[in-house]
Each structure stands twice: as C-alpha cells, then as structure tokens.
Write a protein that holds these residues in place. Structure first.
Motif: not given
Length: 157
Positions: A23-51
């Motif tokens: 499984a892998s995690l790819r992010t942008g430079w600021t780590w504001r959002c990312g993409e997780i890829r596993t054998g089961a699929g693809l997910w977008t990961v991001e904070p749910t709040d400003r802090r």
C-alpha cells in the motif's frame, strides 16, 4: 503484535507489511491532501479542519476512515474507535485492539506502526494515521518557517 514500516520510496510512502500487495501514500508539498492506494482501491485523505486535528480517508461513496479525537470511525465491526496523538506519534484503540504509529526522529525517516489485534483494512487505517501525523508535523514546520521569516524581515532576494 505485528510491526509494519512505512518508508519513503520513489516519491511515495510505502507500507511494508511483509506479505501481499504493498500500500502507498502520495502527498503534495504542503501535505494538505494525499492519495492512499491499497489492494482494495484508491482513497483521498485530507484534514477535516483547519488546524489538522481530524482527518478522513474517503472514496466516492463516503468516508472509510475518520480519525478525530472527538469522533473516529474505522472499517469493520466493533465499538467506538478512539484516536489520540502527541508530538511524535499517535494511537488508535478499539475494543482492546491497538494501532500505534511512531514517527522517526528525523524527517523522511521510517515510520513504525505497531498493530495489536485484528483490524479491517489495516493498510488504509495505518496510512491514514501516518498521513495525519506527518501532515501535522509539516504544518508546524511551515508555521515555524513563516514566523522565523517574518521576524527576520521576510525573505532575502
């Protein structure tokens, strides 16, 4: 107890579970959002709040993992999940099962994930927790750089 390791490899953070597809995690430079890829699929990961206290990994059909000290959700059967984080690590617990994530003391170093008990979608949950901790670390670094830059009169050049 099972120990997993997350290492930076070819621009992504790769979870080495010892067996099966990685499984892998790819992010942008600021780590504001990312993409997780596993054998089961693809997910977008991001904070749910400003802090950047809460984080969610979701696909088009909704959130699969939500880590928040006030209200967490992870896949699979069981009771309420509890997420707590500190300066260099975090811990997710549910029904006596534990998933502890410890960041390396140096930037870019391996992340250690200790898994006790059974977890559904353990790769997704572990990488979401890693993203949460590393994203918070990145935010603190950027804030510190901005404060130092403003105290010194801004950028030179």
């Amino acid at each position: 107890m099972t120990t997993l390791t997350v290492r930076k490899q070819d621009g992504a953070f790769v979870l080495d579970s010892g067996a099966g597809p990685r499984a892998s995690l790819r992010t942008g430079w600021t780590w504001r959002c990312g993409e997780i890829r596993t054998g089961a699929g693809l997910w977008t990961v991001e904070p749910t709040d400003r802090r950047r206290i809460g984080f969610a990994a979701q696909a088009e059909h909704g959130a699969a993992v939500r880590l928040d000290p006030r209200r967490s959700h992870v896949p699979g059967p069981g009771g309420v999940a509890h997420w707590a984080f500190g300066r260099r690590g975090g811990e997710l617990t549910r029904d006596g099962h534990r998933l502890a994530v410890r960041l390396s003391g140096r930037l870019g170093g391996p992340v250690r994930v200790e898994v006790t008990g059974e977890w559904a979608e353990v790769e997704l949950v572990a990488l979401t927790a890693c993203f949460a901790l590393m994203s918070r670390r990145r935010r603190q670094t950027l804030i510190m750089m901005a404060v130092i830059g403003s105290a010194n009169g801004g950028p030179i050049g």
